[in-house]
Design a protein around this motif. Structure first.
Motif, short mmCIF file in Angstrom:
data_model
loop_
_atom_site.label_atom_id
_atom_site.label_comp_id
_atom_site.label_asym_id
_atom_site.label_seq_id
_atom_site.Cartn_x
_atom_site.Cartn_y
_atom_site.Cartn_z
N SER A 87 32.19 7.60 -31.94
CA SER A 87 32.15 7.01 -30.41
C SER A 87 31.01 6.92 -29.98
O SER A 87 29.92 7.79 -29.94
CB SER A 87 33.31 7.69 -29.78
N ARG A 88 30.79 5.84 -28.85
CA ARG A 88 29.62 5.97 -28.04
C ARG A 88 29.43 7.20 -27.09
O ARG A 88 28.15 7.38 -26.92
CB ARG A 88 29.87 4.55 -27.09
N ALA A 89 30.56 7.58 -26.82
CA ALA A 89 30.50 8.84 -25.77
C ALA A 89 29.79 10.08 -26.54
O ALA A 89 29.15 10.78 -26.09
CB ALA A 89 31.99 9.31 -25.41
N THR A 90 30.38 10.15 -27.98
CA THR A 90 29.85 11.23 -28.65
C THR A 90 28.23 11.14 -28.93
O THR A 90 27.46 12.11 -28.74
CB THR A 90 30.52 11.47 -29.89
N ASP B 240 26.11 9.28 -27.16
CA ASP B 240 25.43 9.51 -25.87
C ASP B 240 25.09 11.18 -25.59
O ASP B 240 24.16 11.51 -25.18
CB ASP B 240 26.28 8.79 -24.88
N ARG B 241 26.34 11.80 -25.93
CA ARG B 241 26.10 13.23 -25.64
C ARG B 241 24.94 13.89 -26.63
O ARG B 241 24.27 14.78 -26.04
CB ARG B 241 27.60 13.98 -25.91
N ASN C 21 21.39 12.83 -25.49
CA ASN C 21 20.91 13.50 -23.98
C ASN C 21 21.08 14.93 -23.89
O ASN C 21 21.09 15.41 -22.91
CB ASN C 21 21.83 12.64 -22.97
N ARG D 8 23.44 16.96 -24.24
CA ARG D 8 24.50 17.68 -23.80
C ARG D 8 25.40 18.53 -24.52
O ARG D 8 25.66 18.50 -25.73
CB ARG D 8 25.75 16.44 -22.99
N MET E 99 33.37 17.35 -32.08
CA MET E 99 33.50 15.85 -31.68
C MET E 99 32.99 15.25 -32.87
O MET E 99 32.27 15.44 -33.55
CB MET E 99 32.59 15.85 -30.37
#
Length: 344
Positions: free
Chosen positions: A17-20, A22-23, A26, A28, A344
């Protein structure tokens, strides 16, 4: 054509996913190491494809930093694993990170390793005891122009450039608050503190913060004598058995250090009507298994990948002469078996 991979390209390449993604990009916390590796590998491949040739940065023309660690085996293993997780990410910036760990050694050996690493490194981070000998050795390196960061456990402020890690006094206060709330209605409860050695300023700060919080808000709870486990499984086991035989009112234990397998074994062996609540530090292979098995109740932790990433970035700023803060305090994480970092 020379550009960074787009988010769409990374999604297509990894099926994440984009969220994963992105983490990961960055840095995170809370991302599975295998997921991080997948994203970093895809990023590197797409970068090469976009450029039309292999563009692996030259480490020799980049920066090389070292981390010298004087700690227990549990901590050493988790730090090495974190370094592996960020290897590709910092490698894209032309940065190499060398981890040099040692367990149960005297200060002279740590100083020898520190001097060896400093010879070929642009900067050094050190996890070590706050002793006169180590402080003197670090100060000599700083006078020679070496860039020094105290990592996790602080040294004297005038011998290093900066500190990176959690606020250890606040971590001890958090442990005191947790255990105090559990025991606030007990009239005869006592809690014990296990340290590795108070030569580590982080152990000293955690113990002081813990005592201050208990004394301030939960005066009915008494703190028994601090005992030493020396970050060692067997020594922690021996110290815990002695403690449990001496004080029959122990209702909770705060371990500021390592040796958690030994502590859990002692609690298993010393059967009580109510098992003492156990708070300890750092998520690693040992503590993760123990908390899932309900041998540990709370882990006070910090994200190791973030720790090393922040350290590398600060050393780079110091090397380049950019502005840097003398203290970087990472978020303190309170972990239970229900809140371990998820896949994730």
């Amino acid at each position: 054509m020379n550009r960074k991979p787009t988010m769409k390209e990374l999604v297509d390449a990894t099926q994440l996913s984009r969220a994963t993604i992105d983490r990961v990009l960055n840095n995170r916390p809370g991302v599975n190491p295998k997921t991080i590796e997948t994203v970093q590998r895809a990023y590197s491949s797409l970068l090469v494809e976009a450029a039309g040739l292999v563009q692996t940065p030259s480490v020799q023309s980049g920066s090389k930093f070292s981390v010298v660690v004087q700690a227990g085996d549990e901590y050493n293993a988790s730090l090495k694993a974190a370094a592996k997780r960020i290897e590709a990410h910092i490698g894209l910036k032309g940065i190499a990170l060398d981890i040099c760990c040692c367990s149960d050694v005297n200060d002279d050996e740590v100083i020898r390793l520190l001097n060896i690493q400093a010879e070929h490194a642009d900067g050094v981070a050190i996890v070590a005891k706050n002793t006169p000998a180590i402080n003197a050795a670090v100060h000599k390196l700083k006078l020679r122009g070496k860039h020094i960061i105290a990592l996790v456990s602080d040294l004297d402020p005038d011998v290093r450039d900066a500190y990176v890690g959690i606020n250890n006094r606040a971590a001890g206060q958090a442990a005191g608050f947790i255990l105090g709330r559990h025991l606030q209605y007990c009239t005869d409860a006592s809690v014990a503190v296990i340290v590795g050695t108070l030569s580590y300023s982080c152990h000293d700060d955690r113990e002081m913060g813990f005592r201050a919080q208990i004394r301030k808000t939960f005066p009915a709870v008494s703190v028994s004598e601090v005992i030493s486990g020396n970050d060692n499984t067997q020594q922690t086991y021996d110290a815990a058995i002695q403690l449990l035989n001496t004080d029959k009112n122990i209702r909770a234990i705060y371990n500021v250090a390592g040796g958690n397998a030994g502590l859990a074994a002692a609690l298993d062996e010393f059967k009580t009507e109510v098992r003492p609540i156990l708070v300890t530090h750092e998520v690693n292979d040992v503590t993760e298994k123990l908390i899932l098995d309900e041998k540990i109740d709370y882990i006070i932790s910090q994200d190791m990948s973030q720790l090393l990433t922040e350290t590398v970035e600060k050393l780079l700023k110091i090397k380049e002469g950019s502005h840097y803060g003398t203290h970087t305090f990472l978020p303190i994480e309170i972990i239970t078996r229900f809140t371990l970092p998820t896949v994730m």
